[in-house]
Write an enzyme that holds these catalytic residues in place. Structure first.
Site, PDB file in Angstrom:
ATOM      1  CB  SER A  16     -22.270  57.480 -89.571  1.00 27.13           C
ATOM      2  OG  SER A  16     -23.203  58.594 -88.143  1.00 27.13           O
ATOM      3  NE  ARG A  17     -24.568  56.138 -84.009  1.00 23.87           N
ATOM      4  CZ  ARG A  17     -24.248  54.955 -83.191  1.00 23.87           C
ATOM      5  NH1 ARG A  17     -24.471  53.925 -83.490  1.00 23.87           N
ATOM      6  NH2 ARG A  17     -23.080  54.870 -82.491  1.00 23.87           N
ATOM      7  CB  VAL A  66     -25.138  70.381 -89.688  1.00 22.11           C
ATOM      8  CG1 VAL A  66     -24.149  68.806 -90.176  1.00 22.11           C
ATOM      9  CG2 VAL A  66     -25.591  69.406 -88.501  1.00 22.11           C
ATOM     10  CG  ASN A  92     -30.365  62.378 -92.408  1.00 25.30           C
ATOM     11  OD1 ASN A  92     -31.308  61.559 -92.094  1.00 25.30           O
ATOM     12  ND2 ASN A  92     -28.757  61.387 -91.867  1.00 25.30           N
ATOM     13  CB  SER A 142     -39.852  63.887 -89.655  1.00 30.19           C
ATOM     14  OG  SER A 142     -40.766  62.762 -88.562  1.00 30.19           O
ATOM     15  CE1 TYR A 155     -36.805  65.135 -85.550  1.00 27.21           C
ATOM     16  CE2 TYR A 155     -38.912  64.200 -85.334  1.00 27.21           C
ATOM     17  CZ  TYR A 155     -37.684  64.414 -86.126  1.00 27.21           C
ATOM     18  OH  TYR A 155     -37.319  63.212 -86.631  1.00 27.21           O
ATOM     19  CB  ALA A 157     -41.767  72.795 -83.799  1.00 23.16           C
ATOM     20  CE  LYS A 159     -36.706  65.895 -88.311  1.00 24.94           C
ATOM     21  NZ  LYS A 159     -35.543  66.042 -89.530  1.00 24.94           N
TER      22      LYS A 159
END
Length: 243
Positions: A16-17, A66, A92, A142, A155, A157, A159
């Site tokens: 959505s974004r 999710v 995503n 990322s 975060y 870790a 990715k």
């Protein structure tokens, strides 16, 4: 040679974004039928539904978390009901926070891991029966996964974990004709603009002299979703302007 997704059926989580929205619209405009999910109701969801309706095709927006197995099962069932099968799955959806490692609560570590790694695990596993030879699984990672960044150890870790997951699944699912790859964006400016000082700092670091856009990422995702990338498997493609 032309990139066409006509007849392709795609699932995009967190659409959505930001980058996710760019991916959803990019795939739909290239001819794919798209199911996407979102966590909370918002004007962004309403406006995306309107844009997809104007684009044409068979598109669905589904509310789903999710990190919740039951909601993922329902999301995949919606895909089966509305599309019948899947050719593309784009992971995503994710969360982020900025916390010094010494102060990082275990609850926040688990929240980020369950969303950013647990979500891709759940969605991929549940969606496998809908994917057949020629299918493409795409994780949105990322650039920080290989660089690291303060205050985002949890975060980063997750990715980095997506890269390992991709390499393993590329080898395990390759014999079934499925490809698995990572798209790793660098600094991207979305509907929430970066502060001027942050934008200026990144512009100096990026040889192309600007931040990325959701459309920049969406173009690479569309390539991986298409038959033009039919021999690309197990790769991480950085979309970072050469930072």
């Amino acid at each position: 040679m032309e990139l066409k997704l006509t007849g392709k059926k795609a699932l995009v989580t967190g659409g959505s974004r930001g980058i996710g929205r760019g991916i959803v619209l990019g795939l739909a405009r290239a001819g794919a039928d798209v199911v996407t999910c979102y966590r909370t109701e918002s004007e962004a969801v309403t406006s995306l539904a309107r844009e997809l309706k104007e684009t044409g095709g068979n598109h669905q927006l589904v509310k789903a978390d999710v990190s919740d197995p039951a909601e993922v099962d329902a999301l995949v069932e919606d895909c089966r009901t509305s599309l019948g099968s899947l050719d593309v799955v784009v992971h995503n959806a994710g969360v982020i926070s900025h916390v010094p490692f010494a102060e990082l609560p275990v609850e926040e570590w688990r929240r980020v891991v369950e969303n950013n790694l647990g979500g891709p695990y759940l969605v991929t596993q549940r969606a496998l029966p809908l994917l057949s030879a020629g299918g493409s699984i795409i994780f949105i990672g990322s650039r920080v996964a290989t660089v690291g960044i303060p205050l985002r150890s949890h975060y980063t870790a997750t990715k980095a974990g997506l890269v390992g997951l991709t390499r393993s699944l590329a080898k395990e699912l390759g014999p079934r004709g499925l490809r698995v790859n990572v798209v790793a964006p660098g600094p991207v400016e979305t509907e929430e603009p970066a502060p001027a000082e942050v934008r200026e700092r990144y512009q100096k670091m990026i040889p192309l002299g600007r931040l990325g856009t959701p459309e920049d990422v969406a173009g690479v995702v569309a390539f991986l979703a298409s038959d033009l990338s039919r021999f690309v498997n197990g790769e991480t493609i950085n979309v970072d302007g050469g930072i």
